[in-house]
Design a protein around this motif. Structure first.
Motif, PDB file in Angstrom:
ATOM      1  N   LEU B  69       0.836  -1.206   0.000  1.00 37.76           N
ATOM      2  CA  LEU B  69       0.000   0.000   0.000  1.00 37.76           C
ATOM      3  C   LEU B  69       0.868   1.252   0.000  1.00 37.76           C
ATOM      4  O   LEU B  69       0.478   2.291  -0.529  1.00 37.76           O
ATOM      5  N   LYS B  72       3.583   0.426  -3.516  1.00 38.57           N
ATOM      6  CA  LYS B  72       2.892  -0.009  -4.742  1.00 38.57           C
ATOM      7  C   LYS B  72       3.822  -0.729  -5.715  1.00 38.57           C
ATOM      8  O   LYS B  72       3.725  -0.557  -6.931  1.00 38.57           O
ATOM      9  N   GLN B 141      -6.032  -3.282  -8.959  1.00 43.97           N
ATOM     10  CA  GLN B 141      -7.054  -3.095  -7.941  1.00 43.97           C
ATOM     11  C   GLN B 141      -7.138  -4.298  -7.007  1.00 43.97           C
ATOM     12  O   GLN B 141      -7.279  -4.151  -5.797  1.00 43.97           O
ATOM     13  N   ARG B 144      -4.391  -4.065  -4.508  1.00 40.94           N
ATOM     14  CA  ARG B 144      -4.650  -3.068  -3.469  1.00 40.94           C
ATOM     15  C   ARG B 144      -5.646  -3.587  -2.445  1.00 40.94           C
ATOM     16  O   ARG B 144      -5.438  -3.488  -1.242  1.00 40.94           O
ATOM     17  N   LEU B 145      -6.758  -4.155  -2.942  1.00 41.86           N
ATOM     18  CA  LEU B 145      -7.800  -4.600  -2.022  1.00 41.86           C
ATOM     19  C   LEU B 145      -7.310  -5.755  -1.162  1.00 41.86           C
ATOM     20  O   LEU B 145      -7.597  -5.827   0.034  1.00 41.86           O
ATOM     21  N   ILE B 148      -5.343  -4.490   1.580  1.00 44.73           N
ATOM     22  CA  ILE B 148      -6.182  -3.929   2.645  1.00 44.73           C
ATOM     23  C   ILE B 148      -6.615  -5.034   3.611  1.00 44.73           C
ATOM     24  O   ILE B 148      -6.560  -4.882   4.825  1.00 44.73           O
ATOM     25  N   ILE B 149      -7.015  -6.201   3.048  1.00 47.56           N
ATOM     26  CA  ILE B 149      -7.412  -7.311   3.925  1.00 47.56           C
ATOM     27  C   ILE B 149      -6.230  -7.737   4.792  1.00 47.56           C
ATOM     28  O   ILE B 149      -6.390  -8.014   5.985  1.00 47.56           O
ATOM     29  N   VAL B 151      -3.788  -5.898   5.904  1.00 49.31           N
ATOM     30  CA  VAL B 151      -3.592  -4.917   6.977  1.00 49.31           C
ATOM     31  C   VAL B 151      -4.687  -5.043   8.037  1.00 49.31           C
ATOM     32  O   VAL B 151      -4.418  -5.019   9.244  1.00 49.31           O
TER      33      VAL B 151
END
Lengths: 180, 238, 224
Positions: B69, B72, B141, B144-145, B148-149, B151
C-alpha cells in the motif's frame, strides 16, 4: 522485457547459496553438539528387585529385559515416575517428593510382572515410566495420523505448485516461440 | 531434463530437507518418551514449529501488504500472496495436528481455549484473503484490495487474542483428560528438539514461499508475453 | 472541521432519504434478523431454563448475519444507480466518503434493531430495556458498520459478492461479537456495569481501531 523472463529464476542464486552454506555449517556444529550429549538407550523390562532403606524409601531397583539381562539402577531426588496401578490410574511424581511411594509402586509392578521403561545415565535412573504396551498402539495411531494427514497436505501443495509451474513454463515457451 | 535436475538442486530445498532429517531423527530416535503423555507428546515437536510457521506467514502477509500500500511495487504483492498461501497451509497443519494431540491428552478434539480460538479465527481471515484474490479479476485493484485485507487482519489479531482470552475465562476450557495439568518432564531435551524442528520448518517455509513467489512472477511474465504477442500480431497484420 | 462533518452528514443523509423512499435495507436487515430469531426458537427448543443462556448469542448472531445482508444491499444500490462513480468524481476526501457511508449503514442497522430487540425480548421473555442494552447495541452496531462498509465497498466488484462479504466480515468482527454476546449475557443475568466493563472497553477499542484504520485505508479502494 522479454529477455528478463528467462533469467528470473537465477538472479539471486549465488547469494542464496552462500547463505545456505553458512547455515548448513552452523547446523552441522549444532548436530555434533547434540550427538555428544546423547543418552544411553532406555531399558524396558520387568522389575525383579526393589531395595529400600530403613525408612522404607527406595534406594535401588533391578530390571530384567527381554533377553534376561538384569540391570540395577540407583535413583536420585530428581528421578521421575509415571506408573499405573492395576486399575490404570497413573501416578506421576518424583523421588524427592514421594520417596517411599516409589518403592511401593515398583513392588506392585514386580508382583504383577508389569513392564516398565527406564531412561538412565551411568546407572542412575532419570525417569521410570509404564511401558505403554497396550496404549502404545493407540497413541502411535494419533502420532501416525498427525504425520500422515499433514504431510499429505504438504505434498498436495508441493504437487499443486509443481503443476502450476510446468503449465506456466510451457505456455511461456510457446509464446516465445511465436515471437522469436 | 537438465533443468529439472537443477530445480531439484535448489540449495534451500536441500538445506530444509537435511534439517528436516535432523529434526526427525531428534524427534523419533534421540529424545526419550515424555513421562506424562507418552508417545503422543512427540506431536508437539511437529505442532509448535508448524504453528510458528503460520504465525510467520501472518506476519509476512501483513508486513508486505502494508509495504504494498505504501510503495505499490509488485514484489510486495507477490510476497504477500506467497506467504498467505504457505501460511494457510501451515495453519491447516497446525489445526489438524493440534486437534489430534488434544484428543488423547485433553479427551476432546477442540475446546474454547484462547490460543485455539484465536488461531481458528485468524485461519478463517487468511482463507478469506485467498478466496478474495481468487474471485477478484486480476490487476492493480485486486492487489490493493487484498493488501487492505492483509492490513485489517493485522489490526484485528491483537483484538481477537484479547477477546478470546477474556472469553475463555468466562467459559473455562473443558480439560478432562489425564494430563489436564501436564507439565513437561523433559526440560532441556524438549528445548533442543523443539529448536531444531522449528529451524527445519522455518527453512521449509522460506523454500515454499520462494517457490510460490517465483510462480507468481512467471504468471506476471506470462501476461506480459501475451501482451507482446498480441501487439506483434497486430503490427504484423498492418 | 465543520465542513468535514457537513460532508459526512450530507452523504449519510443522501442514503437516508433514499432509504426512507424505498426502505430496502432496513426491511432486509430487520426481516432477516427476525427470521433467524424465530427459527432458533424452534431449533433450540426454547424454554425458561435456557433462554438466558442462549438468548444473547442468538440475538447477536442474527444481527450479524442480517448486517451482512444489509451492507450487501446498501452497496448494490450504489452500483445499480452508478452513484459510487459520481461520489468518486466529487472533490471530497475519501475518508469523508467512507465516514458518510458508514454513518448511513449505522443508522440503517440501528433502526432495524429498534424493531428486532423488542421482538427478541418478547420471544425469549428477557428484560432488555435497560441503558446497558443501549450502550451495547450502539457500540456493536458502530463496529459492524465500520467493518461492513469497508468490506462491502471492496466486495462490490467481486464475482461472488454475496459469498465474499460474509467470509470477510464475520471472522473480522468475531471479537466484537464476543463482546456483544458476553455483555448482553451479563445484562440479562441482572449484573451491573462493572461486570461487563472489560467487554465494553474491548468494543470501544475495536470501534476506534477500525473506524480510524478503515477511514485511513479507504482511499486505496476508491482509486483508479
Amino acid at each position: 522485457m522479454i529477455s528478463n523472463v528467462t533469467n528470473t529464476v537465477t538472479t539471486t542464486r549465488t547469494i542464496r547459496f552462500v547463505l545456505a552454506a553458512f547455515i548448513a555449517l552452523s547446523a552441522f556444529a549444532f548436530a555434533t553438539q547434540i550427538s555428544s550429549a546423547e543418552h544411553e538407550p532406555p531399558v524396558s523390562g520387568i522389575v525383579v528387585g526393589v531395595e529400600t532403606d530403613d525408612n522404607g524409601n527406595l534406594t535401588r531397583f533391578a530390571v530384567s529385559d527381554s533377553t534376561g539381562t538384569v540391570t540395577t539402577f540407583t535413583i536420585f531426588d530428581g528421578t521421575e515416575y509415571g506408573l499405573e496401578n492395576q486399575a490404570g490410574d497413573r501416578w506421576v511424581s518424583t523421588q524427592g517428593e514421594e520417596p517411599s511411594e516409589s518403592a511401593r509402586r515398583l513392588r506392585d509392578h514386580r508382583e504383577r510382572f508389569a513392564p516398565i521403561t527406564v531412561v538412565f545415565e551411568n546407572g542412575t535412573a532419570f525417569s521410570v515410566v509404564e511401558r505403554e504396551q497396550g496404549k502404545l498402539e493407540t497413541n502411535l495411531g494419533y502420532l501416525f495420523a498427525v504425520f500422515a494427514v499433514t504431510w499429505a497436505l504438504f505434498f498436495a501443495y508441493v504437487l499443486y505448485m509443481g503443476r502450476k509451474q510446468r503449465v506456466l513454463q510451457h505456455e511461456i515457451a510457446r509464446l516465445k516461440g511465436k515471437i522469436g | 531434463m537438465l533443468n529439472k535436475v537443477l530445480d531439484l538442486l535448489d540449495p534451500l530445498l536441500i538445506l530444509s530437507a537435511a534439517l528436516m532429517g535432523v529434526a526427525l531423527y531428534l524427534i523419533f530416535i534421540w529424545v526419550p518418551t515424555e513421562t506424562n503423555q507418552g508417545a503422543v507428546q512427540r506431536i508437539l515437536y511437529f505442532h509448535v514449529p508448524v504453528a510458528w510457521g503460520s504465525m510467520l506467514g501472518i506476519f509476512v502477509v501483513s508486513g508486505s501488504s502494508f509495504m504494498y500500500l505504501w510503495k505499490k511495487t509488485e514484489k510486495w504483492d507477490r510476497l504477500a500472496v506467497a506467504s498467505a498461501e504457505v501460511g494457510v497451509i501451515f495453519g491447516g497443519m497446525m489445526l489438524l495436528s493440534g486437534m489430534i494431540w488434544a484428543r488423547p491428552v485433553w479427551a476432546v478434539w477442540w475446546t474454547g481455549e484462547a490460543k485455539l480460538t484465536t488461531a481458528l479465527i485468524l485461519f478463517f481471515i487468511y482463507v478469506a484473503y485467498l478466496m478474495f484474490r481468487a474471485y477478484f479479476p486480476p490487476g492493480a485493484q485486486r492487489q490493493r484490495l487484498a493488501a487492505i485485507i492483509g492490513v485489517i487482519g493485522a489490526v484485528d489479531t491483537p483484538i481477537i487474542y484479547f477477546a478470546a482470552n477474556l472469553w475463555s475465562q468466562a467459559h473455562p476450557p473443558l480439560i478432562t483428560g489425564p494430563a489436564a495439568d501436564a507439565e513437561s518432564a523433559l526440560g532441556s531435551d524438549l528445548g533442543i528438539v523443539l529448536t531444531a524442528s522449528t529451524v527445519a520448518f522455518t527453512f521449509l517455509f522460506i523454500y515454499l514461499v520462494q517457490t510460490r513467489y517465483k510462480i507468481r512472477k512467471s504468471e506476471d511474465d506470462l501476461v506480459e508475453l501475451k501482451r507482446a504477442v498480441s501487439t506483434s500480431a497486430m503490427t504484423g497484420a498492418n | 472541521m465543520m465542513g468535514s462533518l457537513a460532508i459526512i452528514w450530507a452523504i449519510g443523509r443522501k442514503d437516508l432519504l433514499l432509504e426512507i423512499r424505498n426502505k430496502d435495507v432496513v426491511v432486509a436487515v430487520a426481516g432477516f434478523a427476525l427470521l433467524v430469531l424465530v427459527i432458533f426458537t424452534f431449533a433450540i427448543d426454547l424454554n425458561q431454563g435456557n433462554a438466558k443462556l442462549v438468548g444473547p448469542g442468538v440475538l447477536w448472531a442474527g444481527i450479524a448475519f442480517a448486517g451482512v445482508t444489509g451492507h450487501n444491499r446498501a452497496f448494490a444500490l450504489e452500483v445499480e444507480g452508478s452513484t459510487l462513480e459520481a461520489l468518486m468524481l466529487a472533490p471530497i476526501s475519501r475518508d469523508l466518503i467512507y465516514l458518510g457511508k458508514a454513518l448511513g449503514n449505522f443508522l440503517f442497522i440501528a433502526v432495524a434493531q429498534i424493531i428486532v430487540i423488542p421482538v427478541f425480548a418478547v420471544l425469549f421473555n428477557l428484560v432488555v430495556f435497560r441503558w446497558e442494552m443501549l450502550a451495547i447495541a450502539l457500540l456493536t452496531t458502530l463496529g459492524f458498520s465500520a467493518v461492513g462498509t469497508l468490506f462491502a465497498a471492496m466486495s462490490v466488484r467481486v464475482r461472488a459478492r454475496e459469498v465474499m462479504l460474509p467470509l470477510l466480515f464475520l471472522p473480522v468482527v468475531t471479537p466484537l461479537l464476543m463482546a456483544a454476546v458476553e455483555s448482553t449475557s451479563h445484562m440479562v443475568n441482572g449484573r451491573s456495569w462493572s461486570d461487563m466493563a472489560q467487554w465494553l472497553q474491548l468494543a470501544v477499542a475495536f470501534d476506534v481501531a477500525f473506524i480510524v484504520v478503515s477511514a485511513f485505508i479507504f482511499q486505496h479502494i476508491l482509486e483508479d
